[in-house]
Design a protein around this motif. Structure first.
Motif, PDB file in Angstrom:
ATOM      1  N   LEU A  54       0.806  -1.329   0.356  1.00  0.00           N
ATOM      2  CA  LEU A  54       0.281   0.588   0.107  1.00  0.00           C
ATOM      3  C   LEU A  54       0.692   1.303  -0.342  1.00  0.00           C
ATOM      4  O   LEU A  54       2.283   2.123   0.755  1.00  0.00           O
ATOM      5  CB  LEU A  54      -0.710   0.167   1.518  1.00  0.00           C
ATOM      6  CG  LEU A  54      -1.841   1.495   1.747  1.00  0.00           C
ATOM      7  CD1 LEU A  54      -2.594   1.154   0.091  1.00  0.00           C
ATOM      8  CD2 LEU A  54      -2.670   0.935   2.416  1.00  0.00           C
ATOM      9  N   TYR A  86      -6.277  -0.317   4.292  1.00  0.00           N
ATOM     10  CA  TYR A  86      -6.654   1.243   3.769  1.00  0.00           C
ATOM     11  C   TYR A  86      -7.737   1.687   4.766  1.00  0.00           C
ATOM     12  O   TYR A  86      -7.961   2.681   5.266  1.00  0.00           O
ATOM     13  CB  TYR A  86      -6.630   1.211   2.968  1.00  0.00           C
ATOM     14  CG  TYR A  86      -6.806   3.257   1.865  1.00  0.00           C
ATOM     15  CD1 TYR A  86      -6.935   3.703   2.052  1.00  0.00           C
ATOM     16  CD2 TYR A  86      -8.487   2.315   1.343  1.00  0.00           C
ATOM     17  CE1 TYR A  86      -6.847   5.190   1.499  1.00  0.00           C
ATOM     18  CE2 TYR A  86      -9.007   3.475   1.496  1.00  0.00           C
ATOM     19  CZ  TYR A  86      -8.234   4.864   1.254  1.00  0.00           C
ATOM     20  OH  TYR A  86      -9.160   5.916   0.810  1.00  0.00           O
ATOM     21  N   LEU A  87      -8.531   0.337   5.389  1.00  0.00           N
ATOM     22  CA  LEU A  87      -9.903   0.637   5.759  1.00  0.00           C
ATOM     23  C   LEU A  87     -10.208   0.223   7.053  1.00  0.00           C
ATOM     24  O   LEU A  87     -10.717   1.233   7.717  1.00  0.00           O
ATOM     25  CB  LEU A  87     -10.965   0.397   4.672  1.00  0.00           C
ATOM     26  CG  LEU A  87     -11.218   0.641   3.326  1.00  0.00           C
ATOM     27  CD1 LEU A  87     -11.815  -0.887   2.705  1.00  0.00           C
ATOM     28  CD2 LEU A  87     -12.580   1.430   3.222  1.00  0.00           C
ATOM     29  N   LEU A  88      -9.373  -0.104   7.505  1.00  0.00           N
ATOM     30  CA  LEU A  88      -9.076  -0.586   9.119  1.00  0.00           C
ATOM     31  C   LEU A  88      -8.727   0.589  10.019  1.00  0.00           C
ATOM     32  O   LEU A  88      -7.369   0.744   9.772  1.00  0.00           O
ATOM     33  CB  LEU A  88      -8.590  -1.561   9.560  1.00  0.00           C
ATOM     34  CG  LEU A  88      -9.531  -2.992   9.342  1.00  0.00           C
ATOM     35  CD1 LEU A  88      -8.282  -4.283   9.032  1.00  0.00           C
ATOM     36  CD2 LEU A  88     -10.170  -3.790   9.650  1.00  0.00           C
ATOM     37  N   GLU A  89      -9.557   1.480  11.068  1.00  0.00           N
ATOM     38  CA  GLU A  89      -9.134   1.743  11.986  1.00  0.00           C
ATOM     39  C   GLU A  89      -7.832   1.262  12.610  1.00  0.00           C
ATOM     40  O   GLU A  89      -7.509   0.198  12.985  1.00  0.00           O
ATOM     41  CB  GLU A  89     -10.605   2.056  12.915  1.00  0.00           C
ATOM     42  CG  GLU A  89     -10.955   2.570  12.213  1.00  0.00           C
ATOM     43  CD  GLU A  89     -12.445   2.694  13.242  1.00  0.00           C
ATOM     44  OE1 GLU A  89     -12.519   2.771  14.551  1.00  0.00           O
ATOM     45  OE2 GLU A  89     -13.640   2.864  12.740  1.00  0.00           O
ATOM     46  N   HIS A  91      -4.675   2.116  11.110  1.00  0.00           N
ATOM     47  CA  HIS A  91      -3.799   1.043  10.685  1.00  0.00           C
ATOM     48  C   HIS A  91      -2.236   1.795  10.233  1.00  0.00           C
ATOM     49  O   HIS A  91      -1.830   1.706   9.457  1.00  0.00           O
ATOM     50  CB  HIS A  91      -4.557   0.006   9.242  1.00  0.00           C
ATOM     51  CG  HIS A  91      -4.918  -1.621   9.937  1.00  0.00           C
ATOM     52  ND1 HIS A  91      -3.804  -2.268   9.680  1.00  0.00           N
ATOM     53  CD2 HIS A  91      -5.367  -1.730  10.970  1.00  0.00           C
ATOM     54  CE1 HIS A  91      -4.604  -3.637  10.009  1.00  0.00           C
ATOM     55  NE2 HIS A  91      -5.497  -3.272  11.181  1.00  0.00           N
ATOM     56  N   ILE A  92      -3.137   2.942  10.437  1.00  0.00           N
ATOM     57  CA  ILE A  92      -1.803   4.447   9.869  1.00  0.00           C
ATOM     58  C   ILE A  92      -0.979   4.161  10.643  1.00  0.00           C
ATOM     59  O   ILE A  92       0.301   4.444  10.280  1.00  0.00           O
ATOM     60  CB  ILE A  92      -3.183   5.847  10.005  1.00  0.00           C
ATOM     61  CG1 ILE A  92      -3.161   6.056  11.589  1.00  0.00           C
ATOM     62  CG2 ILE A  92      -3.661   6.025   9.091  1.00  0.00           C
ATOM     63  CD1 ILE A  92      -3.328   7.391  11.310  1.00  0.00           C
ATOM     64  N   VAL A  95       1.491   1.114   9.296  1.00  0.00           N
ATOM     65  CA  VAL A  95       1.585   1.151   7.569  1.00  0.00           C
ATOM     66  C   VAL A  95       2.105   1.830   7.760  1.00  0.00           C
ATOM     67  O   VAL A  95       3.015   2.662   6.607  1.00  0.00           O
ATOM     68  CB  VAL A  95       0.004   1.551   6.613  1.00  0.00           C
ATOM     69  CG1 VAL A  95       0.662   1.279   5.692  1.00  0.00           C
ATOM     70  CG2 VAL A  95      -0.631   0.443   6.601  1.00  0.00           C
TER      71      VAL A  95
END
Lengths: 288, 119
Positions: A54, A86-89, A91-92, A95
């Motif tokens: 990603l 991208y969509l799971l809370e 993970h920022i 990632v």
């Protein structure tokens, strides 16, 4: 990863599909990425490396995915896995260290909780429980049924097999192995609740004397995607307090280098009309 | 050396700051971003971490960049391009590294921007 987090990741994927109006199988993660304005690009077939990445540049996102296995199901899973990041809370943080690139090795082998969560998300995204269960109502619970569902979902055999075991109301398990070692095992809820059943752990040796061990002793069986079916006692695999007469179905996964074993027993429905009972059980249990 | 804050640590204060600059209530922002109003409150209190999709929607609604919301730049509409010297870079194969760089250049072009940090 706790079962609760795994369950939540699945539910988030399923909720996303409902909210965005993806209501029929097969689910296409490439279309989902497009709808989310995420650029998706295939890595050259000659480049093995990571299964997916990603990437972020400013406000633009992209996914690179591996094509080296020439397996469309694996490619879809890799893209769905990155969509999970991208969509799971939360993970920022996982990632985005100091870069715009995140690399993944998707496929239920990582012990990193974020990767495992993305794997569960991906499986549920490609095979949401309600659509999957509905499609399963006319099928049995062996390798043939898994193949039918893999075809319907346009997903890999491994992903489908795992999802099948997670959702099946019957007593069954799937085991992925390489050589003499178990890579992972997923048991259905019914099997887990059988008295004294032991869990097969990652990296444990395949139990002595089972057919899969003999199958894997000849690497040609795996490479040439051979298939074997045997009547067995599942107690040889899982121990437990009682004999579990059943079936061991083995499939070599060719270039993937692993073996899929599907273990089933109809011990729970001995006295029932099998077809009716199975159909009813898929429907009733999956409406919960 | 001081540890850089995690993106999710910088996010709550940056979200509140951007919302105040734009003069929006939590309800206004929720409506523009297409998110439940309760989510904005939880993001700002730090009790809920955002996804990238949340981040992108909020950035769009606030006419801010995701980099601002992540605490990576200090101006609302500024972007910081990806730094190729990232933590796990060395774990990638040479091929993957080159592919990633090439792909990110393409993403940079797509936004019509340029990559200040690129080597």
């Amino acid at each position: 990863m706790s079962e609760e987090i795994a369950w939540l990741a699945s539910k988030k994927a399923e909720l996303f599909l409902v909210q965005q109006g993806y209501t029929t199988l097969p689910i296409d993660p490439f279309q989902i990425a497009k709808d989310l304005s995420i650029e998706v690009k295939a890595k050259p077939a000659t480049a093995p490396g990571v299964s997916g990445m990603l990437l972020r540049h400013g406000d633009n996102f992209g996914i690179l995915y591996a094509t080296c296995y020439a397996n469309e199901g694996f490619e879809k899973f890799s893209v769905a896995h990155e969509l999970g990041h991208y969509l799971l809370e939360g993970h920022i943080d996982h990632v985005l260290p100091e870069d715009g690139i995140h690399e993944s090795r998707a496929g239920f082998l990582s012990s990193d909780p974020y990767e495992m969560e993305a794997d569960r998300f991906a499986a549920a995204l490609l095979m949401p429980a309600d659509l999957f269960k509905r499609a399963c109502t006319r099928l049995s619970d062996g390798l043939d049924a898994i193949e039918t569902m893999a075809s319907l979902c346009n997903a890999s055999m491994t992903t489908t097999a795992i999802r099948f075991a997670q959702l099946a109301p019957t007593c069954m398990a799937i085991v992925m192995s390489s050589g003499t070692t178990i890579d992972y095992c997923f048991m259905s809820e019914s099997l887990k609740t059988m008295g004294g059943v032991e869990w097969l752990r990652k990296n444990e040796p395949i139990p002595n004397g089972v057919e899969t061990g003999r199958f894997n002793a000849n690497s040609g069986n795996v490479e040439q995607a051979h298939r074997v079916v045997r009547d067995v006692d599942l107690q040889d695999w899982f121990g437990g307090q009682r004999s579990l007469p059943g079936t061991e179905e083995i499939l070599g996964l060719g270039r993937y280098g692993r073996t899929l074993t599907v273990l089933t027993t109809d011990v729970l429905s001995d006295d029932e009309d099998e077809d009716e009972e199975l159909e009813e059980s898929w429907e009733i249990r999956f409406r919960r | 050396m001081n540890r850089s804050p995690k993106p999710s640590e910088a996010f709550p204060a940056r979200l509140t700051e951007a919302r105040n600059i734009r003069g929006l209530s939590q309800t206004d922002l929720a409506e523009i971003a297409g998110l439940p109003a309760s989510s904005i409150s939880r993001f700002e209190s730090g009790s809920r971490k955002p996804s990238f999709e949340n981040l992108r929607r909020l950035a769009g609604a606030l006419q801010a960049t995701t980099d601002f919301l992540l605490g990576r730049v200090d101006e609302l509409d500024a972007s910081r391009a990806a730094n190729p010297m990232y933590r796990d870079f060395q774990n990638l194969s040479d091929d993957d590294r080159d592919l990633a760089r090439g792909f990110m250049k393409m993403l940079a072009k797509r936004s019509g921007g340029h990559d200040e940090d690129e080597d």
